[in-house]
Design an enzyme around this catalytic site. Structure first.
Site, short mmCIF file in Angstrom:
data_model
loop_
_atom_site.label_atom_id
_atom_site.label_comp_id
_atom_site.label_asym_id
_atom_site.label_seq_id
_atom_site.Cartn_x
_atom_site.Cartn_y
_atom_site.Cartn_z
N ARG A 119 40.53 32.35 35.45
CA ARG A 119 39.63 31.09 35.46
C ARG A 119 40.54 29.83 34.73
O ARG A 119 41.54 30.04 33.90
CB ARG A 119 38.57 31.21 34.57
CG ARG A 119 37.72 32.55 34.93
CD ARG A 119 36.50 32.78 34.29
NE ARG A 119 35.63 33.75 34.57
CZ ARG A 119 35.71 34.96 34.04
NH1 ARG A 119 36.61 35.45 33.03
NH2 ARG A 119 34.90 35.92 34.44
N LYS A 138 35.27 34.91 29.31
CA LYS A 138 33.80 34.52 29.22
C LYS A 138 33.56 35.51 27.85
O LYS A 138 33.85 36.68 27.90
CB LYS A 138 32.93 34.69 30.31
CG LYS A 138 33.20 33.48 31.37
CD LYS A 138 31.99 33.68 32.29
CE LYS A 138 32.10 32.53 33.36
NZ LYS A 138 30.96 32.59 34.43
N HIS A 146 38.72 26.98 41.16
CA HIS A 146 38.20 28.41 41.50
C HIS A 146 38.30 28.77 42.96
O HIS A 146 38.44 29.94 43.02
CB HIS A 146 36.65 27.97 41.42
CG HIS A 146 35.87 29.28 41.29
ND1 HIS A 146 35.67 29.88 40.02
CD2 HIS A 146 34.99 29.84 42.08
CE1 HIS A 146 35.09 30.66 39.95
NE2 HIS A 146 34.41 30.96 41.21
N ARG A 184 41.06 31.26 42.45
CA ARG A 184 40.39 32.67 42.15
C ARG A 184 39.94 33.53 43.13
O ARG A 184 39.93 34.73 43.39
CB ARG A 184 39.45 32.34 41.30
CG ARG A 184 38.78 33.48 40.33
CD ARG A 184 38.02 33.11 39.06
NE ARG A 184 37.35 33.93 38.74
CZ ARG A 184 37.53 34.98 37.73
NH1 ARG A 184 38.89 35.11 37.32
NH2 ARG A 184 36.61 35.83 37.24
N HIS A 217 35.45 40.70 35.42
CA HIS A 217 33.91 40.80 35.54
C HIS A 217 33.42 41.95 35.01
O HIS A 217 34.02 43.10 35.30
CB HIS A 217 33.66 40.69 37.00
CG HIS A 217 33.90 39.64 38.07
ND1 HIS A 217 34.53 39.67 39.41
CD2 HIS A 217 34.00 38.24 37.65
CE1 HIS A 217 34.58 38.28 39.76
NE2 HIS A 217 34.33 37.45 38.62
N TYR A 235 32.79 37.17 45.34
CA TYR A 235 33.99 36.37 45.04
C TYR A 235 34.73 36.66 46.52
O TYR A 235 35.77 35.94 46.93
CB TYR A 235 34.92 36.76 43.95
CG TYR A 235 34.44 35.85 42.68
CD1 TYR A 235 35.34 34.76 42.19
CD2 TYR A 235 33.19 36.01 42.26
CE1 TYR A 235 34.98 34.05 41.33
CE2 TYR A 235 32.73 35.26 41.29
CZ TYR A 235 33.74 34.66 40.80
OH TYR A 235 33.11 33.49 39.53
#
Length: 328
Positions: A186, A210, A276, A279, A302, A311
């Protein structure tokens, strides 16, 4: 929940359909006074204003590990919602939320995905309010996920990637392009990296994703060479891996990376280049070349494999060839 609070909740639930908001508040105050001294702090939640509720919610999200950027998004969405409905958060009904979402989606430029994101944020707030005993039941429970057509999002082709590499004027930008394309990290993870985080020997680094979760990502030989060349040109003492250009070098921010890539794409006449997209491209290529989806999930960081599948797009030509091989 202690015995006093449990009784209050039970009585409120039994009386909920027969009372309006003011009557519920009065009932709660009487129950708290008569049943349990300790339950009076429970009553104070009922008197909490919208601002106090929102601040408590944001504090809880921060404690859970939400980034400042995510909390900023939550704040923007919820304050608009509060302003529009014009009533206490505790008195908001399902119909209020539904009408707000319908009105939000009436704008021609607002996608269903955006409206559903707003729904999720409001739902998150009310799930928390319910868990914390501010309300009896979330008004968002009966509002289903807003379905939107699943469009095939474009990825960066090999030709476009080479065009970007050739079009990079600064060694820093070339290193960014290679690192994003080979790791799929990211952009927020990219800008938090320090020089010492890079293991050139193992062609890997640890990033903070995250929720401040650490994971290891890997880069290719090309990225290794261009990273080394970029760092060799640096004369500043900043520990950040990527810094701004010019004399007063400082850590590059997310907006700086986004702006630089957007300008690069426009200059080279490439369709909508942003971090993005690198990614999504990496995930698609990895699955297309046979990497197990579980391993792609680990690389991308994830928690749910469904997110990874969103994705990654499998190349349609490969699907056609596989059908001929296995079915036809």
């Amino acid at each position: 929940m202690d015995e006093g609070k449990a009784k209050i909740v039970q009585i409120e639930k039994m009386m909920a359909s027969a009372l309006d908001s003011q009557q519920r508040d009065l009932l709660r105050a009487v129950l708290c006074h008569c049943l349990d001294e300790e339950a009076r702090d429970f009553d104070s939640k009922g008197a909490a204003g919208n601002e106090a509720i929102l601040e408590a919610f944001f504090a809880a999200k921060k404690l859970e590990g939400c980034s400042e950027r995510s909390i900023g998004y939550y704040s923007s969405v919820l304050r608009k919602f509060v302003s529009k409905v014009g009533k206490s958060l505790r008195d908001v009904s399902t119909e209020d939320v539904r009408s707000y979402l319908i009105g939000y989606g009436d704008g021609s430029r607002v996608s269903k995905v955006t409206v559903d994101n707003v729904r999720r944020v409001i739902s998150s707030l009310y799930s928390w309010l319910e868990a914390e005993d501010y309300i009896l039941k979330s008004p968002v429970r009966r509002i289903k996920k807003i379905r939107s057509p699943k469009l095939l999002k474009p990825v960066i082709s090999d030709e476009e990637l080479e065009k970007m590499r050739d079009g990079c004027v600064e060694a820093r930008d070339l290193a960014i392009v290679d690192l994003l394309s080979s790791t799929g990290m990211r952009v927020g993870e990219l800008v938090r990296l320090n020089r010492d985080d890079i293991d050139f020997e193992g062609r890997q680094c640890v990033v903070h994703g995250k929720g401040d979760k650490e994971r290891r990502v890997y880069f290719d030989a090309r990225a290794k060479v261009h990273l080394a060349e970029y760092l060799a040109l640096r004369t500043d003492g900043d520990k950040a891996l990527f810094v701004s250009l010019g004399r007063n070098a400082r850590r590059l921010e997310i907006s700086g990376v986004e702006l630089r890539l957007r300008e690069l794409g426009r200059r080279l006449d490439l369709p909508r280049i942003h971090p993005h997209k690198f990614r999504r491209t990496m995930a698609t290529r990895a699955i297309d070349k046979g990497m197990p989806i579980e391993q792609v999930q680990v690389l991308l960081g994830h928690s749910k494999i469904d997110t990874t599948l969103c994705y990654a797009m499998v190349d349609q030509e490969n699907v056609r060839q596989s059908h001929r091989r296995y079915i036809a």
